[in-house]
Design a protein around this motif. Structure first.
Motif, PDB file in Angstrom:
ATOM      1  N   SER A  70     109.292  44.274  90.700  1.00 47.60           N
ATOM      2  CA  SER A  70     108.276  43.608  89.956  1.00 47.60           C
ATOM      3  C   SER A  70     107.001  44.584  90.009  1.00 47.60           C
ATOM      4  O   SER A  70     106.180  44.465  89.059  1.00 47.60           O
ATOM      5  CB  SER A  70     108.156  42.243  90.294  1.00 47.60           C
ATOM      6  OG  SER A  70     107.734  42.024  91.610  1.00 47.60           O
ATOM      7  N   MET A  71     106.743  44.965  91.090  1.00 49.99           N
ATOM      8  CA  MET A  71     105.431  45.633  91.204  1.00 49.99           C
ATOM      9  C   MET A  71     105.511  46.976  90.311  1.00 49.99           C
ATOM     10  O   MET A  71     104.287  47.288  89.746  1.00 49.99           O
ATOM     11  CB  MET A  71     105.137  46.004  92.789  1.00 49.99           C
ATOM     12  CG  MET A  71     104.673  44.771  93.506  1.00 49.99           C
ATOM     13  SD  MET A  71     104.491  45.069  95.314  1.00 49.99           S
ATOM     14  CE  MET A  71     104.283  46.959  95.527  1.00 49.99           C
ATOM     15  N   MET A  72     106.508  47.584  90.182  1.00 47.85           N
ATOM     16  CA  MET A  72     106.585  48.686  89.417  1.00 47.85           C
ATOM     17  C   MET A  72     106.508  48.514  87.993  1.00 47.85           C
ATOM     18  O   MET A  72     105.789  49.076  87.355  1.00 47.85           O
ATOM     19  CB  MET A  72     107.958  49.388  89.767  1.00 47.85           C
ATOM     20  CG  MET A  72     108.132  50.116  91.074  1.00 47.85           C
ATOM     21  SD  MET A  72     109.682  50.908  91.367  1.00 47.85           S
ATOM     22  CE  MET A  72     109.825  52.115  90.122  1.00 47.85           C
ATOM     23  N   MET A  73     106.976  47.293  87.570  1.00 46.85           N
ATOM     24  CA  MET A  73     106.886  47.006  86.145  1.00 46.85           C
ATOM     25  C   MET A  73     105.573  46.543  85.835  1.00 46.85           C
ATOM     26  O   MET A  73     104.865  46.817  84.857  1.00 46.85           O
ATOM     27  CB  MET A  73     107.885  45.731  85.899  1.00 46.85           C
ATOM     28  CG  MET A  73     109.357  46.423  85.864  1.00 46.85           C
ATOM     29  SD  MET A  73     110.516  45.151  85.366  1.00 46.85           S
ATOM     30  CE  MET A  73     110.632  44.203  86.941  1.00 46.85           C
ATOM     31  N   MET A  74     104.873  45.567  86.765  1.00 42.99           N
ATOM     32  CA  MET A  74     103.496  45.102  86.534  1.00 42.99           C
ATOM     33  C   MET A  74     102.621  46.221  86.417  1.00 42.99           C
ATOM     34  O   MET A  74     101.666  46.464  85.761  1.00 42.99           O
ATOM     35  CB  MET A  74     103.252  44.026  87.435  1.00 42.99           C
ATOM     36  CG  MET A  74     103.840  42.795  87.115  1.00 42.99           C
ATOM     37  SD  MET A  74     103.471  41.372  88.290  1.00 42.99           S
ATOM     38  CE  MET A  74     103.798  41.998  89.881  1.00 42.99           C
ATOM     39  N   GLN A  75     102.773  47.250  87.415  1.00 48.74           N
ATOM     40  CA  GLN A  75     101.501  48.244  87.499  1.00 48.74           C
ATOM     41  C   GLN A  75     101.744  49.090  86.236  1.00 48.74           C
ATOM     42  O   GLN A  75     100.868  49.788  85.718  1.00 48.74           O
ATOM     43  CB  GLN A  75     101.935  49.014  88.808  1.00 48.74           C
ATOM     44  CG  GLN A  75     101.420  48.410  90.002  1.00 48.74           C
ATOM     45  CD  GLN A  75     101.668  48.976  91.316  1.00 48.74           C
ATOM     46  OE1 GLN A  75     102.206  50.011  91.312  1.00 48.74           O
ATOM     47  NE2 GLN A  75     100.851  48.582  92.311  1.00 48.74           N
ATOM     48  N   CYS A  83     100.040  56.830  83.063  1.00 49.82           N
ATOM     49  CA  CYS A  83      99.865  58.343  83.008  1.00 49.82           C
ATOM     50  C   CYS A  83      99.642  59.153  84.545  1.00 49.82           C
ATOM     51  O   CYS A  83     100.251  60.121  84.756  1.00 49.82           O
ATOM     52  CB  CYS A  83      98.252  58.504  82.310  1.00 49.82           C
ATOM     53  SG  CYS A  83      98.386  58.198  80.677  1.00 49.82           S
ATOM     54  N   GLU A  84      99.060  58.260  85.390  1.00 51.38           N
ATOM     55  CA  GLU A  84      99.262  58.794  86.648  1.00 51.38           C
ATOM     56  C   GLU A  84     100.592  58.829  87.390  1.00 51.38           C
ATOM     57  O   GLU A  84     100.958  59.953  87.996  1.00 51.38           O
ATOM     58  CB  GLU A  84      98.400  57.660  87.728  1.00 51.38           C
ATOM     59  CG  GLU A  84      98.430  58.284  89.243  1.00 51.38           C
ATOM     60  CD  GLU A  84      97.591  57.185  89.960  1.00 51.38           C
ATOM     61  OE1 GLU A  84      97.828  57.021  91.203  1.00 51.38           O
ATOM     62  OE2 GLU A  84      96.664  56.503  89.441  1.00 51.38           O
ATOM     63  N   ILE A  86     103.304  59.575  85.377  1.00 52.59           N
ATOM     64  CA  ILE A  86     103.847  60.372  84.815  1.00 52.59           C
ATOM     65  C   ILE A  86     103.549  61.761  85.443  1.00 52.59           C
ATOM     66  O   ILE A  86     104.580  62.827  85.951  1.00 52.59           O
ATOM     67  CB  ILE A  86     103.742  60.587  83.253  1.00 52.59           C
ATOM     68  CG1 ILE A  86     104.356  59.595  82.731  1.00 52.59           C
ATOM     69  CG2 ILE A  86     103.989  61.978  82.594  1.00 52.59           C
ATOM     70  CD1 ILE A  86     103.910  59.475  80.983  1.00 52.59           C
ATOM     71  N   ALA A  87     102.071  62.097  85.730  1.00 55.47           N
ATOM     72  CA  ALA A  87     101.676  63.123  86.560  1.00 55.47           C
ATOM     73  C   ALA A  87     102.329  63.352  87.811  1.00 55.47           C
ATOM     74  O   ALA A  87     102.401  64.425  88.066  1.00 55.47           O
ATOM     75  CB  ALA A  87     100.173  63.203  86.455  1.00 55.47           C
ATOM     76  N   ARG A  88     102.381  62.237  88.514  1.00 55.89           N
ATOM     77  CA  ARG A  88     102.801  62.532  89.918  1.00 55.89           C
ATOM     78  C   ARG A  88     104.219  62.820  89.956  1.00 55.89           C
ATOM     79  O   ARG A  88     104.745  63.568  90.700  1.00 55.89           O
ATOM     80  CB  ARG A  88     102.620  60.979  90.433  1.00 55.89           C
ATOM     81  CG  ARG A  88     103.282  61.015  92.351  1.00 55.89           C
ATOM     82  CD  ARG A  88     102.802  59.713  92.851  1.00 55.89           C
ATOM     83  NE  ARG A  88     101.571  59.653  93.184  1.00 55.89           N
ATOM     84  CZ  ARG A  88     100.872  58.488  92.810  1.00 55.89           C
ATOM     85  NH1 ARG A  88     101.348  57.456  92.260  1.00 55.89           N
ATOM     86  NH2 ARG A  88      99.552  58.436  92.936  1.00 55.89           N
ATOM     87  N   GLN A  89     105.078  62.359  89.089  1.00 54.06           N
ATOM     88  CA  GLN A  89     106.597  62.493  88.930  1.00 54.06           C
ATOM     89  C   GLN A  89     106.604  64.192  88.633  1.00 54.06           C
ATOM     90  O   GLN A  89     107.406  64.833  89.007  1.00 54.06           O
ATOM     91  CB  GLN A  89     107.233  61.399  87.993  1.00 54.06           C
ATOM     92  CG  GLN A  89     107.575  60.376  88.556  1.00 54.06           C
ATOM     93  CD  GLN A  89     108.593  59.374  87.622  1.00 54.06           C
ATOM     94  OE1 GLN A  89     109.427  60.214  87.224  1.00 54.06           O
ATOM     95  NE2 GLN A  89     108.453  58.362  87.466  1.00 54.06           N
ATOM     96  N   PHE A  90     105.926  64.611  87.671  1.00 54.83           N
ATOM     97  CA  PHE A  90     105.806  66.080  87.274  1.00 54.83           C
ATOM     98  C   PHE A  90     105.528  66.909  88.237  1.00 54.83           C
ATOM     99  O   PHE A  90     106.322  67.945  88.607  1.00 54.83           O
ATOM    100  CB  PHE A  90     105.125  66.378  85.948  1.00 54.83           C
ATOM    101  CG  PHE A  90     105.879  66.194  84.788  1.00 54.83           C
ATOM    102  CD1 PHE A  90     107.122  67.182  84.506  1.00 54.83           C
ATOM    103  CD2 PHE A  90     105.775  65.018  83.834  1.00 54.83           C
ATOM    104  CE1 PHE A  90     107.572  66.791  83.293  1.00 54.83           C
ATOM    105  CE2 PHE A  90     106.235  64.894  82.693  1.00 54.83           C
ATOM    106  CZ  PHE A  90     107.355  65.672  82.317  1.00 54.83           C
ATOM    107  N   ALA A  91     104.451  66.396  89.066  1.00 51.55           N
ATOM    108  CA  ALA A  91     104.062  67.306  90.020  1.00 51.55           C
ATOM    109  C   ALA A  91     105.152  67.456  91.385  1.00 51.55           C
ATOM    110  O   ALA A  91     105.327  68.495  92.004  1.00 51.55           O
ATOM    111  CB  ALA A  91     102.739  66.784  90.786  1.00 51.55           C
ATOM    112  N   THR A  92     105.687  66.209  91.544  1.00 49.61           N
ATOM    113  CA  THR A  92     106.739  66.059  92.602  1.00 49.61           C
ATOM    114  C   THR A  92     107.916  66.309  92.527  1.00 49.61           C
ATOM    115  O   THR A  92     108.675  67.447  93.148  1.00 49.61           O
ATOM    116  CB  THR A  92     106.764  64.735  93.238  1.00 49.61           C
ATOM    117  OG1 THR A  92     105.443  64.195  93.626  1.00 49.61           O
ATOM    118  CG2 THR A  92     107.721  64.515  94.542  1.00 49.61           C
ATOM    119  N   TYR A  93     108.585  66.151  91.320  1.00 48.52           N
ATOM    120  CA  TYR A  93     109.812  66.486  90.856  1.00 48.52           C
ATOM    121  C   TYR A  93     110.126  67.346  89.833  1.00 48.52           C
ATOM    122  O   TYR A  93     111.429  67.752  89.488  1.00 48.52           O
ATOM    123  CB  TYR A  93     110.531  65.043  90.446  1.00 48.52           C
ATOM    124  CG  TYR A  93     110.628  63.964  91.523  1.00 48.52           C
ATOM    125  CD1 TYR A  93     111.270  64.293  92.758  1.00 48.52           C
ATOM    126  CD2 TYR A  93     109.682  62.922  91.194  1.00 48.52           C
ATOM    127  CE1 TYR A  93     111.140  63.152  93.616  1.00 48.52           C
ATOM    128  CE2 TYR A  93     109.760  62.097  92.067  1.00 48.52           C
ATOM    129  CZ  TYR A  93     110.241  61.954  93.298  1.00 48.52           C
ATOM    130  OH  TYR A  93     110.060  61.162  94.489  1.00 48.52           O
TER     131      TYR A  93
END
Length: 121
Positions: A70-75, A83-84, A86-93
């Motif tokens: 629920s926190m992930m969906m709300m955020q 956007c943050e 997406i950027a974090r996932q690209f930087a990490t994975y």
């Protein structure tokens, strides 16, 4: 919830994680009036210690999993947070995975991953 329900002076208590490609950080932080700071530290250390000693129940894990979803969906309703993310996932994975795929993957691995780090402490 255990800390906030049992200690009237605790203003906020929350767990946090920071996931990186090769490592992760897990912690607990809290806020209280200055006169209760020593007690807050004692309570937070006690909570972390319990994770290493006591088995987390299936009910607690299910509640945590639902809370995480629920926190992930709300955020992610916020464009800025999306956007943050997406950027974090690209930087990490090196790739971006849509929320529904992450939630399905989360369902499959949640129990094993949620228990294992604390029993290795």
């Amino acid at each position: 919830t255990q800390v906030l329900n049992r200690h009237y002076w605790a203003e906020s208590v929350e767990a946090f994680t920071s996931v990186h490609a090769e490592s992760s950080l897990f912690g607990i932080d809290g806020a209280c009036p200055a006169e209760n700071i020593h007690e807050l530290i004692r309570v937070l250390v006690e909570q972390l210690s319990k994770l290493a000693v006591e088995k987390v129940s299936d009910e607690e894990l299910m509640r945590a999993k639902n809370m995480l979803k629920s926190m992930m969906m709300m955020q992610l309703e916020s464009r800025l947070v999306l956007c943050e993310d997406i950027a974090r996932q690209f930087a990490t994975y090196g790739r971006y995975e849509m929320l529904n795929k992450v939630l399905i993957s989360n369902d499959i691995t949640f129990y094993e991953q949620a228990r294992s780090p604390f029993y290795d402490m």
